[in-house]
Design a protein around this motif. Structure first.
Motif, short mmCIF file in Angstrom:
data_model
loop_
_atom_site.label_atom_id
_atom_site.label_comp_id
_atom_site.label_asym_id
_atom_site.label_seq_id
_atom_site.Cartn_x
_atom_site.Cartn_y
_atom_site.Cartn_z
N THR A 98 2.25 -0.62 20.68
CA THR A 98 2.52 0.72 20.14
C THR A 98 2.86 1.71 21.24
OG1 THR A 98 1.04 0.30 18.26
CG2 THR A 98 1.60 2.60 18.74
N ALA A 144 7.00 7.95 13.55
CA ALA A 144 5.96 8.41 12.62
C ALA A 144 5.11 7.25 12.13
CB ALA A 144 6.60 9.13 11.43
N GLY A 145 5.74 6.15 11.77
CA GLY A 145 4.99 4.99 11.30
C GLY A 145 4.11 4.40 12.38
N GLY A 164 1.16 6.76 12.89
CA GLY A 164 0.22 6.68 11.77
C GLY A 164 -0.70 5.49 11.87
N ASN A 165 -0.13 4.32 12.11
CA ASN A 165 -0.96 3.12 12.24
C ASN A 165 -1.81 3.15 13.51
OD1 ASN A 165 -0.35 1.88 9.81
ND2 ASN A 165 1.34 0.70 10.65
N ASN A 172 1.15 0.13 3.78
CA ASN A 172 0.84 1.55 3.69
C ASN A 172 2.08 2.39 3.95
OD1 ASN A 172 1.14 1.83 6.54
ND2 ASN A 172 -0.99 1.26 6.86
N ALA A 191 2.80 4.27 6.52
CA ALA A 191 3.30 4.08 7.88
C ALA A 191 4.16 2.82 7.99
CB ALA A 191 2.13 4.01 8.87
N ASP A 192 3.73 1.75 7.34
CA ASP A 192 4.52 0.51 7.34
C ASP A 192 5.88 0.74 6.67
OD1 ASP A 192 2.30 -0.79 8.45
OD2 ASP A 192 1.58 -1.47 6.49
N CYS A 209 7.50 3.59 6.52
CA CYS A 209 8.30 4.38 7.47
C CYS A 209 8.90 3.49 8.55
CB CYS A 209 7.44 5.47 8.12
SG CYS A 209 7.05 6.85 7.06
#
Length: 134
Positions: free
Chosen positions: A49, A78-79, A82-83, A108, A110-111, A113
């Motif tokens: 990430t 953004a995704g 978020g995760n 979810n 985020a996924d 996105c």
């Protein structure tokens, strides 16, 4: 907002149908990636990430004038954030959307996105990136 509702109102593993035979909400805690790949290997997700966020930020900075590309990169960023926040805070991500008409991983926002962002970037690169065509 959906995640907060799911966490507050559904027990782990509980399912509520939204549209019969199409989509449901199912509360799960995922310590891996899609289909629980690399389950429990949080350090891998932290490293991936951080690298992805740096790469996307550099690409975004150089994306002026390319709206679809910029939107795709923004969704990816953004995704990933978020995760990442979920993984840092809880050591797992909360997934909730279950597609009922096919066997697919519960996911979810985020996924979603991340997926839509990657598709937008690929479309830009295939159809609109003049530098790649030159």
């Amino acid at each position: 907002m959906v995640k907060a509702w799911v966490v507050a109102n559904l027990a782990i593993g509980q399912t509520v149908t939204l549209i019969p035979h199409i989509i449901s909400l199912t509360h799960i805690q995922n310590t891996g990636a899609a289909f629980s790949i690399l389950e429990g290997q949080q350090w891998v997700f932290y490293i991936i990430t951080i690298i992805a966020l740096v790469v996307v930020a550099v690409l975004w900075r150089d994306s002026r004038g390319h709206l679809l590309y910029r939107i795709g990169l923004t969704l990816i960023f953004a995704g990933a954030i978020g995760n990442f926040i979920d993984r840092i805070r809880q050591q797992y991500v909360t997934d909730m959307f279950q597609v009922d008409f096919m066997n697919f991983a519960i996911f979810n926002v985020a996924d979603a996105c991340l997926t839509i962002g990657v598709i937008a970037v690929v479309i830009h690169l295939i159809f609109f990136d003049q530098q790649a065509k030159a």
